[in-house]
Motif scaffolding. Structure first.
Motif, short mmCIF file in Angstrom:
data_model
loop_
_atom_site.label_atom_id
_atom_site.label_comp_id
_atom_site.label_asym_id
_atom_site.label_seq_id
_atom_site.Cartn_x
_atom_site.Cartn_y
_atom_site.Cartn_z
N LYS A 1 0.82 -1.12 -0.25
CA LYS A 1 -0.09 0.16 0.21
C LYS A 1 0.60 1.35 0.06
O LYS A 1 0.32 2.53 -0.02
N GLN B 1 2.45 4.23 -1.41
CA GLN B 1 2.47 5.08 -2.75
C GLN B 1 3.80 5.80 -2.82
O GLN B 1 4.15 6.97 -2.14
N LYS C 1 5.65 9.63 -7.81
CA LYS C 1 5.25 9.67 -9.32
C LYS C 1 5.04 11.03 -9.63
O LYS C 1 4.12 11.65 -9.04
N ALA D 1 4.70 14.35 -1.03
CA ALA D 1 4.38 13.10 -1.30
C ALA D 1 5.60 12.29 -1.08
O ALA D 1 5.50 10.98 -0.96
N ALA E 1 6.09 9.09 1.30
CA ALA E 1 6.74 7.41 0.77
C ALA E 1 8.00 7.00 1.43
O ALA E 1 8.26 5.93 1.96
N ASN F 1 11.09 4.68 -5.91
CA ASN F 1 10.85 6.14 -5.48
C ASN F 1 11.97 6.93 -5.45
O ASN F 1 11.53 8.51 -5.87
#
Length: 207
Positions: free
Chosen positions: A46, A48, A51, A70, A74, A117
């Motif tokens: 799960k 994220q 991106k 974001a 991550a 990532n």
């Protein structure tokens, strides 16, 4: 007491102290990894990862902050899982450092997540124009997490080395010496000051 008996007793005492110290060091290492292993880590499936398809764009501070948020989230999840998996590695240690199929799979997933990532974020800041006054700080943040997660990103390679030699070990927590300059207290202080100024979460830096 005869000399031979004295020497024998002395050797036994020395051996006892050495074994005790080794056991204590191993316990301390397991305790350390257990201490930082959160019980509510985001499941690997799960997480994220960062991106973005944006290219050749002049980013505003607000847009950069949103992307940073974001990226930080991550990394926070990656770091949590890195400690969880290291704790599991330490718990299953049996002298041959065998890794269960489930743990092997999770470590490879972690390596894939950490690598993608970082690659995605590095490509993003390369392909777009970061706000000039933030460029140095953004670069510092990227280098920081690349260093912190280097071992995690190399987990699959460590597992391959382990299959060739059971004497090898798998470590996804430690920061290699050559990356130490990117994660010292001075760098952390600068990063946290920048994040606080932009009202971004500093939790990943504290782990």
């Amino acid at each position: 007491m005869k000399l031979k008996q004295f020497i024998s007793v002395a050797l036994v005492l020395v051996l006892t102290v050495v074994l005790s110290a080794c056991g204590q060091n191993q316990d301390e290492q397991q305790s350390h990894n257990g201490k930082y292993a959160p019980k509510n880590a985001t499941p690997l499936s799960k997480i994220q990862i960062f991106k973005s398809d944006e290219k050749n764009k002049k980013l505003t501070e607000k847009e950069m902050d949103a992307h940073l948020k974001a990226y930080l989230k991550a990394n926070n999840d990656i770091i949590d899982n890195k400690y969880v998996l290291q704790h599991r590695l330490d718990d299953q240690y049996d002298g041959n450092q065998k890794v269960s199929k489930k743990l092997d799979s999770d470590l490879r997933d972690l390596a894939n997540i950490a690598t993608k990532n970082q690659m995605n974020f590095d490509s993003f800041i390369k392909d777009n124009e970061v706000p000039a006054k933030e460029k140095e700080d953004i670069t510092r943040i990227s280098k920081y997490f690349k260093a912190v997660n280097h071992k995690a990103a190399q987990a699959d390679q460590q597992l391959e080395a382990l299959s060739y030699s059971p004497n090898n070990t798998v470590n996804v927590v430690d920061v290699p010496t050559n990356y130490a300059g990117d994660v010292n207290h001075k760098q952390q202080k600068k990063i946290k000051a920048f994040l606080k100024t932009h009202h971004l979460d500093t939790k990943p830096i504290d782990k």
